[in-house]
Motif scaffolding. Structure first.
Motif, short mmCIF file in Angstrom:
data_model
loop_
_atom_site.label_atom_id
_atom_site.label_comp_id
_atom_site.label_asym_id
_atom_site.label_seq_id
_atom_site.Cartn_x
_atom_site.Cartn_y
_atom_site.Cartn_z
N ILE A 155 50.12 33.75 31.91
CA ILE A 155 49.01 32.81 31.51
C ILE A 155 49.66 31.20 31.23
O ILE A 155 50.84 31.39 30.86
CB ILE A 155 48.14 33.10 30.26
CG1 ILE A 155 47.18 32.14 29.91
CG2 ILE A 155 49.31 33.37 29.07
CD1 ILE A 155 46.33 32.47 28.72
N THR A 224 39.62 33.59 34.73
CA THR A 224 41.05 34.35 35.09
C THR A 224 40.79 34.44 36.48
O THR A 224 39.72 34.64 37.23
CB THR A 224 41.24 35.58 34.25
OG1 THR A 224 39.92 36.71 34.76
CG2 THR A 224 41.12 35.45 32.72
N LEU A 242 41.85 36.87 29.44
CA LEU A 242 43.00 37.59 29.95
C LEU A 242 43.48 38.96 29.40
O LEU A 242 43.47 39.95 30.03
CB LEU A 242 44.23 36.54 30.08
CG LEU A 242 45.35 37.08 30.70
CD1 LEU A 242 45.46 36.81 32.11
CD2 LEU A 242 46.64 36.63 30.03
#
Length: 252
Positions: A155, A224, A242
């Protein structure tokens, strides 16, 4: 669901290089304070633990991780004091129970031990720009998860660590052709304006190695991207999503 082992990759860096373009230090490269971004670590971590999984923290040299100062501000939590306290309390618990304050050095994790891990997660913060993208040992670790098609989550600036795969194996970028979302060049340019300097761009760096970068309104507001074994996201707004998607992948 049976408990599985998840490897969480952290940076040892407490800063990242910022090339100043204005002010008295214009033209110089300075150290801009950084570390792991609290929300991007804590939210997926809590979901991993709630699902009953075991976590192991690892970093290049096993040094004590540092939070990005910006990620601990009330502004980052939109004023939600209680949410910030919960996530700080989680990290404090990890220090007591899971070796967070002294992560495993990458070299200490053998190829044989890697087979015991079901998944790997790399949170963001600017710190990975300093020490993860060119780490050959991390490249070895990520190549294992890639080759075995095991769930991999990244991320924000965490995707920069994927570049380490060029330092191991046959020297190629293991995620060439993958669809990936990261902290975007547009978002980084906003930070550059605030800091008065230039920063390595994650989105451009990955695209230059053959990744297919997925950026847009959806990704800016919590979306995502999933491609094969890799789930990625661009900023803290996507940390919950996520975590949810990653935990589902682990459970398969």
């Amino acid at each position: 669901m049976p408990s599985k082992k998840v490897l969480i990759i952290l940076s040892d860096a407490h800063s990242f290089p910022l090339k100043k373009t204005s002010g008295p230090d214009a033209g110089k490269v300075v150290d801009q304070p950084s570390g792991f971004f609290l929300q991007e670590l804590a939210k997926p971590l809590q979901k991993i633990l709630d699902a009953g999984h075991e976590v192991t923290f690892a970093s290049p040299q096993g040094q004590k991780p540092t939070p990005d100062p910006n990620s601990e501000s009330l502004l980052a939590y939109a004023g939600n004091f209680y949410e910030r306290r919960r996530e700080n309390d989680l990290i404090e618990r990890m220090k007591r129970e899971n070796g967070f304050a002294s992560p495993r050095p990458f070299k200490s994790i053998s190829d044989e031990e890697l087979t015991s891990f079901a998944a790997v997660f790399i949170p963001g913060g600017h710190a990975p720009l300093r020490d993860l993208g060119a780490d050959a040992e991390l490249g070895r670790i990520l190549r294992y998860f890639h080759a075995e098609n095991k769930p991999t989550a990244v991320i924000c600036h965490g995707p920069y660590a994927l570049l380490s795969t060029k330092m191991a194996g046959d020297g190629t970028f293991a995620y060439k052709g993958y669809e990936i979302t990261s902290w975007s060049d547009v978002e980084e340019k906003m930070m550059e304006t605030m800091w008065g300097g230039e920063v390595e761009k994650v989105e451009s760096a990955l695209r230059n190695e053959g990744a297919i970068m997925v950026e847009g309104v959806k990704e800016k507001f919590g979306g995502t991207t999933l491609h094969r074994e890799l789930v990625s996201a661009g900023n803290p707004l996507a940390a919950d999503a996520l975590g949810d998607r990653f935990v589902k992948m682990i459970s398969v």
